[in-house]
Design a protein around this motif. Structure first.
Motif, PDB file in Angstrom:
ATOM      1  N   LEU A 144       0.794  -1.224   0.000  1.00  0.00           N
ATOM      2  CA  LEU A 144       0.000   0.000   0.000  1.00  0.00           C
ATOM      3  C   LEU A 144       0.829   1.279   0.000  1.00  0.00           C
ATOM      4  CD1 LEU A 144      -3.095  -0.841   2.215  1.00  0.00           C
ATOM      5  CD2 LEU A 144      -3.013  -0.387  -0.236  1.00  0.00           C
ATOM      6  N   GLY A 145       1.936   1.304   0.737  1.00  0.00           N
ATOM      7  CA  GLY A 145       2.768   2.493   0.720  1.00  0.00           C
ATOM      8  C   GLY A 145       3.394   2.708  -0.641  1.00  0.00           C
ATOM      9  N   ALA A 146       4.023   1.664  -1.183  1.00  0.00           N
ATOM     10  CA  ALA A 146       4.647   1.765  -2.502  1.00  0.00           C
ATOM     11  C   ALA A 146       3.608   2.011  -3.585  1.00  0.00           C
ATOM     12  CB  ALA A 146       5.445   0.497  -2.801  1.00  0.00           C
ATOM     13  N   LEU A 147       2.429   1.414  -3.433  1.00  0.00           N
ATOM     14  CA  LEU A 147       1.375   1.607  -4.423  1.00  0.00           C
ATOM     15  C   LEU A 147       0.862   3.042  -4.409  1.00  0.00           C
ATOM     16  CD1 LEU A 147      -0.296   0.103  -6.569  1.00  0.00           C
ATOM     17  CD2 LEU A 147      -1.964  -0.411  -4.774  1.00  0.00           C
ATOM     18  N   SER A 148       0.912   3.696  -3.258  1.00  0.00           N
ATOM     19  CA  SER A 148       0.484   5.090  -3.198  1.00  0.00           C
ATOM     20  C   SER A 148       1.393   5.988  -4.021  1.00  0.00           C
ATOM     21  CB  SER A 148       0.437   5.571  -1.746  1.00  0.00           C
ATOM     22  OG  SER A 148       1.728   5.656  -1.172  1.00  0.00           O
ATOM     23  N   LEU A 149       2.643   5.541  -4.281  1.00  0.00           N
ATOM     24  CA  LEU A 149       3.593   6.288  -5.096  1.00  0.00           C
ATOM     25  C   LEU A 149       3.541   5.888  -6.569  1.00  0.00           C
ATOM     26  CD1 LEU A 149       6.567   5.826  -2.632  1.00  0.00           C
ATOM     27  CD2 LEU A 149       5.505   8.038  -3.136  1.00  0.00           C
ATOM     28  N   THR A 150       2.767   4.875  -6.868  1.00  0.00           N
ATOM     29  CA  THR A 150       2.719   4.296  -8.210  1.00  0.00           C
ATOM     30  C   THR A 150       1.653   4.993  -9.040  1.00  0.00           C
ATOM     31  OG1 THR A 150       3.586   2.150  -7.528  1.00  0.00           O
ATOM     32  CG2 THR A 150       2.197   2.175  -9.488  1.00  0.00           C
ATOM     33  N   GLY A 151       2.069   5.638 -10.120  1.00  0.00           N
ATOM     34  CA  GLY A 151       1.169   6.459 -10.920  1.00  0.00           C
ATOM     35  C   GLY A 151       0.489   5.718 -12.041  1.00  0.00           C
ATOM     36  N   LYS A 152      -0.018   4.512 -11.760  1.00  0.00           N
ATOM     37  CA  LYS A 152      -0.713   3.719 -12.773  1.00  0.00           C
ATOM     38  C   LYS A 152      -2.141   3.474 -12.282  1.00  0.00           C
ATOM     39  CE  LYS A 152       1.414   0.559 -15.050  1.00  0.00           C
ATOM     40  NZ  LYS A 152       2.128  -0.661 -15.484  1.00  0.00           N
ATOM     41  N   PRO A 153      -3.103   4.271 -12.721  1.00  0.00           N
ATOM     42  CA  PRO A 153      -4.473   4.136 -12.220  1.00  0.00           C
ATOM     43  C   PRO A 153      -5.041   2.723 -12.342  1.00  0.00           C
ATOM     44  CG  PRO A 153      -4.253   6.157 -13.493  1.00  0.00           C
ATOM     45  CD  PRO A 153      -2.976   5.391 -13.681  1.00  0.00           C
ATOM     46  N   SER A 154      -4.636   1.983 -13.370  1.00  0.00           N
ATOM     47  CA  SER A 154      -5.215   0.657 -13.597  1.00  0.00           C
ATOM     48  C   SER A 154      -4.922  -0.317 -12.469  1.00  0.00           C
ATOM     49  CB  SER A 154      -4.695   0.083 -14.919  1.00  0.00           C
ATOM     50  OG  SER A 154      -3.281  -0.075 -14.882  1.00  0.00           O
ATOM     51  N   ILE A 155      -3.793  -0.158 -11.790  1.00  0.00           N
ATOM     52  CA  ILE A 155      -3.478  -1.052 -10.675  1.00  0.00           C
ATOM     53  C   ILE A 155      -3.602  -0.358  -9.324  1.00  0.00           C
ATOM     54  CG2 ILE A 155      -1.915  -2.411 -12.115  1.00  0.00           C
ATOM     55  CD1 ILE A 155       0.421  -1.119 -10.621  1.00  0.00           C
ATOM     56  N   ARG A 156      -3.840   0.947  -9.327  1.00  0.00           N
ATOM     57  CA  ARG A 156      -3.822   1.733  -8.101  1.00  0.00           C
ATOM     58  C   ARG A 156      -5.210   2.064  -7.564  1.00  0.00           C
ATOM     59  NH1 ARG A 156      -3.606   7.199  -6.393  1.00  0.00           N
ATOM     60  NH2 ARG A 156      -1.948   7.601  -4.890  1.00  0.00           N
ATOM     61  N   ASP A 157      -6.094   2.517  -8.445  1.00  0.00           N
ATOM     62  CA  ASP A 157      -7.301   3.192  -7.991  1.00  0.00           C
ATOM     63  C   ASP A 157      -8.217   2.324  -7.136  1.00  0.00           C
ATOM     64  OD1 ASP A 157      -6.398   5.415  -9.263  1.00  0.00           O
ATOM     65  OD2 ASP A 157      -7.889   5.420 -10.882  1.00  0.00           O
ATOM     66  N   GLN A 158      -8.298   1.031  -7.429  1.00  0.00           N
ATOM     67  CA  GLN A 158      -9.247   0.193  -6.700  1.00  0.00           C
ATOM     68  C   GLN A 158      -8.821  -0.094  -5.264  1.00  0.00           C
ATOM     69  OE1 GLN A 158      -9.436  -3.953  -8.072  1.00  0.00           O
ATOM     70  NE2 GLN A 158      -7.550  -3.611  -9.244  1.00  0.00           N
ATOM     71  N   PHE A 159      -7.596   0.307  -4.879  1.00  0.00           N
ATOM     72  CA  PHE A 159      -7.115  -0.009  -3.539  1.00  0.00           C
ATOM     73  C   PHE A 159      -6.992   1.204  -2.621  1.00  0.00           C
ATOM     74  CE2 PHE A 159      -5.515  -3.483  -6.225  1.00  0.00           C
ATOM     75  CZ  PHE A 159      -6.118  -4.544  -5.566  1.00  0.00           C
ATOM     76  N   GLY A 160      -7.439   2.385  -3.087  1.00  0.00           N
ATOM     77  CA  GLY A 160      -7.387   3.571  -2.251  1.00  0.00           C
ATOM     78  C   GLY A 160      -8.485   3.557  -1.201  1.00  0.00           C
ATOM     79  N   PRO A 161      -8.481   4.493  -0.260  1.00  0.00           N
ATOM     80  CA  PRO A 161      -7.518   5.598  -0.128  1.00  0.00           C
ATOM     81  C   PRO A 161      -6.162   5.114   0.374  1.00  0.00           C
ATOM     82  CG  PRO A 161      -9.009   5.589   1.738  1.00  0.00           C
ATOM     83  CD  PRO A 161      -9.512   4.528   0.798  1.00  0.00           C
ATOM     84  N   PHE A 162      -5.156   5.945   0.154  1.00  0.00           N
ATOM     85  CA  PHE A 162      -3.786   5.577   0.456  1.00  0.00           C
ATOM     86  C   PHE A 162      -3.246   6.358   1.647  1.00  0.00           C
ATOM     87  CE2 PHE A 162      -4.421   4.439  -3.963  1.00  0.00           C
ATOM     88  CZ  PHE A 162      -3.953   3.139  -3.959  1.00  0.00           C
ATOM     89  N   PRO A 163      -2.218   5.820   2.299  1.00  0.00           N
ATOM     90  CA  PRO A 163      -1.709   6.441   3.526  1.00  0.00           C
ATOM     91  C   PRO A 163      -0.875   7.700   3.306  1.00  0.00           C
ATOM     92  CG  PRO A 163      -0.409   4.499   2.991  1.00  0.00           C
ATOM     93  CD  PRO A 163      -1.563   4.522   2.039  1.00  0.00           C
ATOM     94  N   ALA A 164      -0.514   7.993   2.061  1.00  0.00           N
ATOM     95  CA  ALA A 164       0.346   9.154   1.801  1.00  0.00           C
ATOM     96  C   ALA A 164      -0.312  10.070   0.776  1.00  0.00           C
ATOM     97  CB  ALA A 164       1.718   8.702   1.298  1.00  0.00           C
ATOM     98  N   ASP A 165      -0.100  11.375   0.937  1.00  0.00           N
ATOM     99  CA  ASP A 165      -0.568  12.382  -0.014  1.00  0.00           C
ATOM    100  C   ASP A 165       0.487  12.503  -1.110  1.00  0.00           C
ATOM    101  OD1 ASP A 165      -1.447  14.584  -1.423  1.00  0.00           O
ATOM    102  OD2 ASP A 165      -1.203  16.010   0.222  1.00  0.00           O
ATOM    103  N   VAL A 166       0.186  11.949  -2.287  1.00  0.00           N
ATOM    104  CA  VAL A 166       1.135  11.923  -3.394  1.00  0.00           C
ATOM    105  C   VAL A 166       0.558  12.692  -4.569  1.00  0.00           C
ATOM    106  CG1 VAL A 166       2.504  10.489  -4.949  1.00  0.00           C
ATOM    107  CG2 VAL A 166       1.991   9.676  -2.642  1.00  0.00           C
TER     108      VAL A 166
END
Length: 400
Positions: free
Chosen positions: A145-167
């Protein structure tokens, strides 16, 4: 199409036993030697993906086999409650290669190295009144989740938010956009020297120097994610050395262990002492067997002159691909033995399948890009064989 009864049987067992997140991989490998691998039906392949830039020395390299065998027979695990010499030797070796004062934290993987870097940056931000982070669009830093919050690929990121960091995400390679996004309230900037999962996309000349200047001006940490690009992959020990830029934090993994799981988070100067006792840890990080493997990788690259070799055969591979005139081939990009075959149409899956039929393992990285990241020990003759076969592979992919 050749018969593959053993592969088909193992694929069915895989599908029944595992979660479906990988689908069913198309090849069931049984063994390897150097840059070659064989599937469970005995079919031979030239491995041009190297376990996703992991198998630096190829398969079953004698130095790696000897190091792992000797260490596992001596001391296989200690936890972080005790220290052992292989981890100390590895940290010292990395610091020597980097040539700058720094401290090391050893992990099991790349995503864990980036998690460590993010925690370090969060602590830095809290101590300096900084609350957000900047990363690049299409960046890939991992799936936790931390590394994913830095990952700018909506296709693998968006379904797992919200994220612990403001990126906050900016276009990769756009120095002006980066400058506008990074203020005195930014804790850290996370960047890949070349974007890997986005399609082996190098930045414009001067981009990393601009990123260093922006971070210096604002006080933000510059974190270089070199999970894929380091340990000789581009012809230097570390890809940031191409630009003569030293980050504040460096993350490593993949090729460092040559096939054994290991990663590292390196903090330079003051960033190396942000963590205090108890701030972070790992039961398996710095495992003696993985540390011994990493030392064997570094020693072999140095002893066998593999950095020069990577530059030579990498140029041969890139120039050979670039010289091919084919309607499906747009070009080639990357450095050393980390390249993408860029296509004129979204046919990468078909290229991967056609290459497999011809006895070559490649990776359909993006719809229009095929990744090549072979072992650093691949020979000139093996490179030539692939280049010679590529036109027919592209023909098959275009017609499929």
């Amino acid at each position: 199409m050749y018969e593959r009864p053993a592969s088909d049987a193992l694929s069915k067992r895989f599908e029944a036993a595992f979660m479906p997140n990988y689908g069913v991989p198309p090849v069931a490998l049984a063994r390897g030697e150097g840059s070659k691998a064989w599937d469970v039906d005995g079919r031979e392949y030239l491995d041009l993906i190297g376990g996703i830039a992991v198998s630096s020395l190829g398969h079953a390299h004698p130095a790696l086999v000897a190091a792992v065998s000797a260490q596992v027979a001596t001391l296989a695990h200690t936890s972080n409650l005790f220290l052992h010499e292989p981890e100390v030797l590895l940290a010292e070796r990395l610091l020597g290669l980097l040539g700058a004062p720094a401290r090391v934290f050893l992990t099991n993987s790349g995503t864990e190295a980036n998690e460590a870097a993010l925690k370090l940056a969060i602590k830095y931000g809290k101590s300096t009144g900084r609350g957000y982070f900047v990363a690049a669009e299409n960046a890939f830093h991992g799936r936790t989740l931390g590394a994913l919050s830095l990952t700018g690929k909506p296709s693998i990121r968006d379904q797992f938010g919200p994220f612990p960091a403001d990126v906050r995400f900016v276009p990769y390679g756009d120095a002006d956009a980066l400058k506008n996004a990074v203020t005195a309230e930014c804790a850290a900037v996370f960047l890949e020297p070349t974007q890997g999962e986005a399609g082996v996309v190098p930045p414009p000349d001067g981009y990393f120097r601009a990123a260093r200047e922006i971070c210096d001006a604002t006080g933000a940490l510059l974190v270089a994610d070199e999970i894929q690009s380091a340990i000789g992959r581009t012809g230097h020990w570390f890809a940031h050395q191409h630009d003569g830029v030293l980050p504040d934090v460096l993350t490593l993994a993949k090729g460092l262990g040559g096939g054994m799981p290991i990663g590292a988070c390196v903090g330079f100067g003051p960033a190396g002492t942000i963590f205090a006792k108890g701030d972070h840890g790992s039961t398996f990080g710095g495992n003696p067997v993985s540390a011994a493997a990493a030392l064997a990788v570094l020693d072999t690259i140095d002893r066998d002159g593999l950095l020069d070799h990577v530059r030579t055969v990498g140029a041969q591979l890139a120039e050979g691909i670039a010289a091919i005139d084919h309607p499906l081939l747009k070009g080639v990009r990357g450095r050393g033995l980390w390249l993408a075959i860029v296509l004129t149409a979204d046919r990468s899956a078909q290229v991967q399948a056609a290459a497999q039929h011809a006895g070559f393992l490649v990776n359909a990285l993006q719809p229009d890009a095929v990744r090549l990241a072979p072992p650093l020990v691949i020979t000139s003759e093996q490179i030539a064989a692939f280049v010679a076969a590529l036109p027919a592979i592209l023909d098959e992919a275009a017609d499929d």
